[in-house]
Motif scaffolding. Structure first.
Motif, short mmCIF file in Angstrom:
data_model
loop_
_atom_site.label_atom_id
_atom_site.label_comp_id
_atom_site.label_asym_id
_atom_site.label_seq_id
_atom_site.Cartn_x
_atom_site.Cartn_y
_atom_site.Cartn_z
N HIS A 1 45.98 0.91 -27.61
CA HIS A 1 44.73 1.65 -27.59
C HIS A 1 43.60 0.80 -27.02
O HIS A 1 42.46 0.88 -27.44
CB HIS A 1 44.34 2.15 -28.98
N PHE B 1 51.50 2.74 -36.06
CA PHE B 1 50.36 2.07 -36.69
C PHE B 1 50.74 0.77 -37.41
O PHE B 1 50.06 -0.23 -37.30
CB PHE B 1 49.63 3.02 -37.66
N ASP C 1 52.81 3.87 -28.79
CA ASP C 1 52.46 5.25 -29.16
C ASP C 1 53.53 6.27 -28.77
O ASP C 1 53.74 7.26 -29.47
CB ASP C 1 51.14 5.64 -28.47
N ARG D 1 47.91 8.56 -40.65
CA ARG D 1 46.52 9.03 -40.74
C ARG D 1 45.74 8.81 -39.45
O ARG D 1 44.74 9.47 -39.21
CB ARG D 1 45.81 8.34 -41.92
N TYR D 2 46.21 7.85 -38.65
CA TYR D 2 45.56 7.63 -37.36
C TYR D 2 45.57 8.92 -36.54
O TYR D 2 44.67 9.18 -35.74
CB TYR D 2 46.31 6.51 -36.61
N TYR D 3 46.60 9.74 -36.76
CA TYR D 3 46.78 10.97 -35.97
C TYR D 3 46.16 12.20 -36.64
O TYR D 3 46.21 13.28 -36.09
CB TYR D 3 48.29 11.21 -35.74
N GLY E 1 42.13 10.19 -39.55
CA GLY E 1 41.88 9.36 -40.73
C GLY E 1 41.98 10.09 -42.05
O GLY E 1 41.76 9.48 -43.11
#
Lengths: 148, 114
Positions: free
Chosen positions: A4, A112, A135, B11-13, B16
């Motif tokens: 990112h 993540f 990603d 949660r990034y997607y 949040g």
């Protein structure tokens, strides 16, 4: 080493990294695992606490597989929340194997998370490296570990 | 409407958010509704065949839906569904070191004196 558009770094104290190594050595010749709790800012993550878990895989698979049950996942997440921290990753050991993610690691990886992998060679921790899933899930990208 | 609790790595997607509202009469429909709302989640939740990935566990209350009716488990107004990933991985089956160890064992067995 960017995701990112940011440089990926994992900061972990020498003491916590020693605990990660000790957990891998204790589990040898099986794989050991646990969670990294901490915080993130601008792609830079700081580990402030570990949450150790057992390996829930069956006996004959533990030499090259690890599994954390949903119950233990939930305990780790609840612990992080109660401490005002986040789950930022997972650590696990590769007994007598390089500290690069395997295809199996990639298939099961969460986005993540930072994945710290420690090589345990003949019972002794050799080195840890950290990775994040791209990603599109096609590969892992290495992130720099800063230990101090 | 069902409340769906989202685990940290996803949660990034969901901008949040730790929980989101999904619609659907059963779990399968609710999960499809989730990825309609947050399309970038799809690749992480579903494989190329359109099935949920192996690490996706869904709990309705305290119960794993595998112990209920699986994806066909009906949802009622006000239910809470929780998505919990199985965390798993491991090294490749054979490393150079393991291969060396096996070869040494084999040599010992085949070259041992009578």
């Amino acid at each position: 080493m960017s995701l990112h558009g940011t440089t990926m770094t994992l900061i972990i104290s020498l003491d916590l990294l020693a605990q990660v190594h000790a957990h891998g050595e204790d589990a040898y010749p099986e794989e050991g695992a646990g969670f990294l709790l901490g915080s993130e800012e601008g792609g830079q993550r700081t580990v402030t606490q570990l949450f150790l878990t057992g390996n829930a895989r069956e006996d004959e698979a533990r030499h090259n597989r690890y599994l954390v049950t949903p119950e233990n996942y939930l305990k780790a997440e609840t612990t992080a929340d109660s401490l005002g921290l986040s789950l930022i990753g997972v650590f696990h050991s590769h007994p007598d194997h390089p500290n690069r993610p395997s295809e199996f690691d990639r298939e099961w990886a969460q986005p993540f998370f930072s994945y710290v992998i420690t090589s345990i060679n003949e019972g002794k921790a050799f080195e840890s490296r950290s990775w994040r899933l791209a990603d599109d899930r096609s590969k892992f990208e290495e992130e720099r570990i800063i230990s101090r | 409407m069902t409340t769906l609790k989202i685990p940290t790595p996803l949660r990034y997607y969901t901008d949040g958010q730790a929980e989101v509202t999904v619609n659907g009469p059963d779990v399968a429909t609710a999960m499809r509704n989730l990825v309609e709302q947050y399309p970038t989640l799809e690749q992480h939740l579903y494989n190329g065949h359109g099935d949920l990935r192996n690490f996706v566990n869904l709990f309705l209350g305290e119960n794993n839906i595998k112990d209920l009716q699986g994806l066909e488990t009906p949802l009622n107004e006000g239910d809470t569904l929780r998505l919990i990933p199985s965390i798993a991985g491991g090294s490749d089956d054979f490393s150079r070191r393991r291969l060396k160890s096996l070869l040494q064992k084999l040599r010992r067995n085949t070259c041992s004196p009578d």
